[in-house]
Write an enzyme that holds these catalytic residues in place. Structure first.
Site, PDB file in Angstrom:
ATOM      1  N   GLU A  49       8.214  17.347 -25.621  1.00 53.68           N
ATOM      2  CA  GLU A  49       7.641  17.759 -24.327  1.00 53.68           C
ATOM      3  C   GLU A  49       8.247  19.080 -23.854  1.00 53.68           C
ATOM      4  O   GLU A  49       7.600  19.840 -23.142  1.00 53.68           O
ATOM      5  CB  GLU A  49       7.844  16.665 -23.274  1.00 53.68           C
ATOM      6  N   GLU A  92      -5.101  16.794 -11.220  1.00 56.62           N
ATOM      7  CA  GLU A  92      -5.725  17.168 -12.491  1.00 56.62           C
ATOM      8  C   GLU A  92      -7.240  17.394 -12.379  1.00 56.62           C
ATOM      9  O   GLU A  92      -8.032  16.834 -13.134  1.00 56.62           O
ATOM     10  CB  GLU A  92      -5.411  16.128 -13.583  1.00 56.62           C
ATOM     11  N   HIS A 144       6.381   7.952 -27.839  1.00 58.12           N
ATOM     12  CA  HIS A 144       5.393   8.832 -27.201  1.00 58.12           C
ATOM     13  C   HIS A 144       5.632  10.296 -27.615  1.00 58.12           C
ATOM     14  O   HIS A 144       4.702  10.997 -28.014  1.00 58.12           O
ATOM     15  CB  HIS A 144       5.482   8.671 -25.677  1.00 58.12           C
ATOM     16  N   ASN A 176      -1.291  18.277 -21.140  1.00 57.91           N
ATOM     17  CA  ASN A 176      -1.617  17.257 -22.141  1.00 57.91           C
ATOM     18  C   ASN A 176      -1.818  17.845 -23.529  1.00 57.91           C
ATOM     19  O   ASN A 176      -2.429  17.205 -24.399  1.00 57.91           O
ATOM     20  CB  ASN A 176      -2.878  16.490 -21.724  1.00 57.91           C
ATOM     21  N   LYS A 209       6.390  22.740 -14.946  1.00 57.03           N
ATOM     22  CA  LYS A 209       5.585  21.583 -14.505  1.00 57.03           C
ATOM     23  C   LYS A 209       5.328  21.660 -13.000  1.00 57.03           C
ATOM     24  O   LYS A 209       4.213  21.385 -12.542  1.00 57.03           O
ATOM     25  CB  LYS A 209       6.276  20.265 -14.883  1.00 57.03           C
ATOM     26  N   HIS A 229      -1.631  15.646 -26.585  1.00 59.22           N
ATOM     27  CA  HIS A 229      -1.692  14.257 -26.140  1.00 59.22           C
ATOM     28  C   HIS A 229      -2.962  13.535 -26.581  1.00 59.22           C
ATOM     29  O   HIS A 229      -2.966  12.309 -26.681  1.00 59.22           O
ATOM     30  CB  HIS A 229      -1.566  14.173 -24.616  1.00 59.22           C
ATOM     31  N   HIS A 282      -2.125  10.271 -28.190  1.00 59.56           N
ATOM     32  CA  HIS A 282      -2.473   8.964 -27.624  1.00 59.56           C
ATOM     33  C   HIS A 282      -3.224   8.104 -28.647  1.00 59.56           C
ATOM     34  O   HIS A 282      -3.073   6.885 -28.687  1.00 59.56           O
ATOM     35  CB  HIS A 282      -3.314   9.123 -26.358  1.00 59.56           C
ATOM     36  N   ARG A 292       0.817  -1.232   0.000  1.00 62.22           N
ATOM     37  CA  ARG A 292       0.000   0.000   0.000  1.00 62.22           C
ATOM     38  C   ARG A 292       0.848   1.278   0.000  1.00 62.22           C
ATOM     39  O   ARG A 292       0.411   2.335   0.417  1.00 62.22           O
ATOM     40  CB  ARG A 292      -0.973   0.023   1.177  1.00 62.22           C
ATOM     41  N   LYS A 314       2.454  11.202 -11.683  1.00 60.65           N
ATOM     42  CA  LYS A 314       1.553  10.318 -12.451  1.00 60.65           C
ATOM     43  C   LYS A 314       2.289   9.007 -12.691  1.00 60.65           C
ATOM     44  O   LYS A 314       3.391   8.999 -13.252  1.00 60.65           O
ATOM     45  CB  LYS A 314       1.187  10.955 -13.789  1.00 60.65           C
ATOM     46  N   ARG A 362      -4.037  21.204 -14.558  1.00 57.49           N
ATOM     47  CA  ARG A 362      -2.976  20.272 -14.963  1.00 57.49           C
ATOM     48  C   ARG A 362      -3.205  19.690 -16.363  1.00 57.49           C
ATOM     49  O   ARG A 362      -2.247  19.284 -17.024  1.00 57.49           O
ATOM     50  CB  ARG A 362      -2.830  19.154 -13.919  1.00 57.49           C
TER      51      ARG A 362
HETATM   52  P1  NAD Z   1      11.235   5.063 -22.659  1.00 64.37           P
HETATM   53  O1  NAD Z   1      11.142   4.953 -21.206  1.00 64.37           O
HETATM   54  O2  NAD Z   1      10.712   3.955 -23.486  1.00 64.37           O
HETATM   55  O3  NAD Z   1      12.759   5.321 -23.038  1.00 64.37           O
HETATM   56  C1  NAD Z   1      13.104   5.477 -24.383  1.00 64.37           C
HETATM   57  C2  NAD Z   1      14.215   4.502 -24.835  1.00 64.37           C
HETATM   58  O4  NAD Z   1      15.473   5.034 -24.433  1.00 64.37           O
HETATM   59  C3  NAD Z   1      14.127   3.125 -24.233  1.00 64.37           C
HETATM   60  O5  NAD Z   1      14.544   2.188 -25.178  1.00 64.37           O
HETATM   61  C4  NAD Z   1      15.115   3.198 -23.090  1.00 64.37           C
HETATM   62  O6  NAD Z   1      15.606   1.938 -22.696  1.00 64.37           O
HETATM   63  C5  NAD Z   1      16.184   4.044 -23.688  1.00 64.37           C
HETATM   64  N1  NAD Z   1      17.007   4.801 -22.774  1.00 64.37           N
HETATM   65  C6  NAD Z   1      16.605   5.422 -21.651  1.00 64.37           C
HETATM   66  N2  NAD Z   1      17.602   6.145 -21.149  1.00 64.37           N
HETATM   67  C7  NAD Z   1      18.675   5.950 -21.954  1.00 64.37           C
HETATM   68  C8  NAD Z   1      19.996   6.463 -21.958  1.00 64.37           C
HETATM   69  N3  NAD Z   1      20.406   7.351 -21.062  1.00 64.37           N
HETATM   70  N4  NAD Z   1      20.832   6.041 -22.923  1.00 64.37           N
HETATM   71  C9  NAD Z   1      20.403   5.173 -23.881  1.00 64.37           C
HETATM   72  N5  NAD Z   1      19.164   4.695 -23.945  1.00 64.37           N
HETATM   73  C10 NAD Z   1      18.302   5.089 -22.991  1.00 64.37           C
HETATM   74  O7  NAD Z   1      10.503   6.375 -23.196  1.00 64.37           O
HETATM   75  P2  NAD Z   1      10.397   7.870 -22.634  1.00 64.37           P
HETATM   76  O8  NAD Z   1      10.252   8.712 -23.819  1.00 64.37           O
HETATM   77  O9  NAD Z   1      11.445   8.177 -21.647  1.00 64.37           O
HETATM   78  O10 NAD Z   1       9.024   7.854 -21.823  1.00 64.37           O
HETATM   79  C11 NAD Z   1       7.799   7.595 -22.472  1.00 64.37           C
HETATM   80  C12 NAD Z   1       6.811   7.100 -21.463  1.00 64.37           C
HETATM   81  O11 NAD Z   1       6.613   8.110 -20.477  1.00 64.37           O
HETATM   82  C13 NAD Z   1       5.464   6.785 -22.035  1.00 64.37           C
HETATM   83  O12 NAD Z   1       5.016   5.558 -21.518  1.00 64.37           O
HETATM   84  C14 NAD Z   1       4.589   7.912 -21.544  1.00 64.37           C
HETATM   85  O13 NAD Z   1       3.247   7.533 -21.398  1.00 64.37           O
HETATM   86  C15 NAD Z   1       5.216   8.242 -20.259  1.00 64.37           C
HETATM   87  N6  NAD Z   1       4.962   9.604 -19.797  1.00 64.37           N
HETATM   88  C16 NAD Z   1       4.536   9.768 -18.537  1.00 64.37           C
HETATM   89  C17 NAD Z   1       4.332  11.032 -18.037  1.00 64.37           C
HETATM   90  C18 NAD Z   1       3.952  11.216 -16.600  1.00 64.37           C
HETATM   91  O14 NAD Z   1       3.615  12.330 -16.227  1.00 64.37           O
HETATM   92  N7  NAD Z   1       4.024  10.191 -15.785  1.00 64.37           N
HETATM   93  C19 NAD Z   1       4.554  12.141 -18.855  1.00 64.37           C
HETATM   94  C20 NAD Z   1       5.008  11.939 -20.148  1.00 64.37           C
HETATM   95  C21 NAD Z   1       5.204  10.659 -20.615  1.00 64.37           C
HETATM   96  N1  GLY Z   2       2.436  14.751 -18.611  1.00 58.04           N
HETATM   97  C1  GLY Z   2       1.189  15.254 -18.152  1.00 58.04           C
HETATM   98  C2  GLY Z   2       1.116  15.403 -16.688  1.00 58.04           C
HETATM   99  O1  GLY Z   2       2.025  15.084 -15.955  1.00 58.04           O
HETATM  100  O2  GLY Z   2       0.117  15.817 -16.204  1.00 58.04           O
END
Ligand code: NAD
Ligand code: GLY
Length: 368
Positions: free
Chosen positions: A189, A241, A269, A249, A231, A252, A256, A125, A147, A245
């Protein structure tokens, strides 16, 4: 490597406030993590790409603070942001006798960060966790704000929780190994923050795009800092949100749909968000909120960042219909009505619905 904290951005959420530490040489230094609570065990969650590059450094930094530091290595890819992969984290936590004080460290991009955060939110939890983002996208967006979650085959990030980390550590050195396509995805972003909140920042990104693409560390530091400040400012006012917030998006809703429609992982993404911002800007223009010059300026920046500006076909017969169907599953949809984040003048965002016919026109004009 010498420790160099370029700056710290604070996110103000009362007792859940935390620092975002931005700098170089942070990952391998125990001083970076000095303020974290003591515990017997730490668990680093990473993936098959990032763990070989950076897990040893982090393990070394954490060794003086925790009696045991375990590593969980997940498969790499958006297509693994699933219930099954999440369960691998729970399996490892239980096998290692992790207790309520065990601290989880998310070492990787947004996929690792979102899944580790969700695991931390639900294991016993709730256990403490730290974000150590290693992609530009994760440093400027996903690691900040709490998030967390996983995808469902019917919709992206549909299962999850709001759960804040204790600290975010953005080590800019990790961006040196990031593939170029991933750097561009992160820039989507970064660009996002300009039209929704800060025109001066948009100007700065436009002028400094070449430095960002060349990974100039000072330019990256400024981009990460200003993105995190914006942010933090938004999340500080609307953590869960309820309203404001949602402006984060921008792009997005279309994005999405692209990700889900093509199958997770086909487009990154950030690529989908970049193209989604172009489509959302066109919709804003058609609704009379901004002029075409601003749409063209934004499109040129997204293009220069190395991102797609033309949408993919998601259906051979009724492409716009497929987009609309997928966008109906968006978390912002209310009572079946799709709600878009739109630009309502430079540096001002608004959220509203739009007639299907107009959305269809935009999709037809923006997709090949
Ligand atoms: P990812 O986590 O898939 O990383 C991208 C690629 O880069 C992967 O293959 C990873 O292994 C590689 N990688 C990571 N760091 C590296 C480094 N330093 N050197 C070499 N390779 C490296 O993708 P991302 O773009 O980081 O994140 C996308 C995800 O984040 C999506 O699932 C999206 O929904 C989510 N997201 C969440 C929020 C939130 O607020 N929580 C906001 C935006 C996006
Ligand atoms: N990436 C959108 C949020 O964090 O709200």
């Amino acid at each position: 490597m010498t420790l160099s904290t370029l700056c710290t951005v604070s996110i103000a959420l009362g007792e859940r406030s935390y620092p975002i530490t931005i700098g170089t040489g942070l990952l391998g230094q125990s001083a970076t993590f000095a303020a974290l609570p003591s515990a017997a065990t730490a668990v680093i969650v990473s993936n098959t790409t990032v763990a070989p590059l950076y897990a040893r450094q982090l393990q070394h930094a954490l060794a003086s603070k925790y009696k045991s530091v375990h590593l969980v290595t997940l498969p790499d890819g958006e297509e693994y942001k699933t219930w099954q992969t999440l369960n691998q984290i729970f399996d490892a936590l239980l096998q290692n006798n992790s207790d309520r004080k065990t601290v989880l460290f998310a070492l990787g991009g947004g996929v690792v960060g979102d899944m580790t955060g969700f695991a931390a939110a639900s294991y016993m939890r709730g256990v403490p966790f730290v974000q150590v983002p290693t992609t530009l996208l994760a440093q400027v967006d996903s690691s900040v704000g709490g998030k967390t979650g996983i995808n469902h085959p019917m919709g992206k990030n549909m299962i999850g929780a709001f759960y804040q980390p204790l600290q975010v550590v953005c080590d800019l050195d990790t961006l040196k190994t990031l593939p170029g396509r991933e750097l561009s995805a992160g820039l989507a972003e970064v660009i996002k923050y300009g039209p929704i909140a800060d025109l001066e920042f948009l100007d700065w990104i436009e002028v400094n795009m070449d430095r960002l693409l060349a990974r100039d560390v000072q330019a990256l530091a400024h981009a990460v800092q200003r993105s995190c400040e914006i942010k933090a400012w938004v999340v500080g006012q609307d953590e869960r949100e309820a309203g404001l917030r949602a402006i984060l998006n921008f792009g997005h809703t279309f994005g999405h749909a692209i990700e889900a429609g093509l199958g997770y992982g086909a487009w990154l993404h950030g690529e989908a968000v970049g193209c989604g911002m172009v489509m959302a800007a066109h919709l804003s223009q058609r609704l009379g909120l901004i002029d075409m010059a601003f749409v063209q300026r934004l499109t040129a920046m997204i293009d220069k960042a190395g991102l797609p500006v033309v949408g993919p076909q998601l259906h051979t017969q009724d492409n716009a219909g497929r987009y609309l169907e997928l966008m109906g599953v968006d978390k912002k949809a209310e009572g079946g009505e799709i709600r878009f984040v739109l630009i309502d003048g430079p540096a001002r965002a608004t959220m509203r619905g739009a007639p299907d016919a107009l959305v269809r026109e935009v999709i037809d004009a923006c997709c090949i």
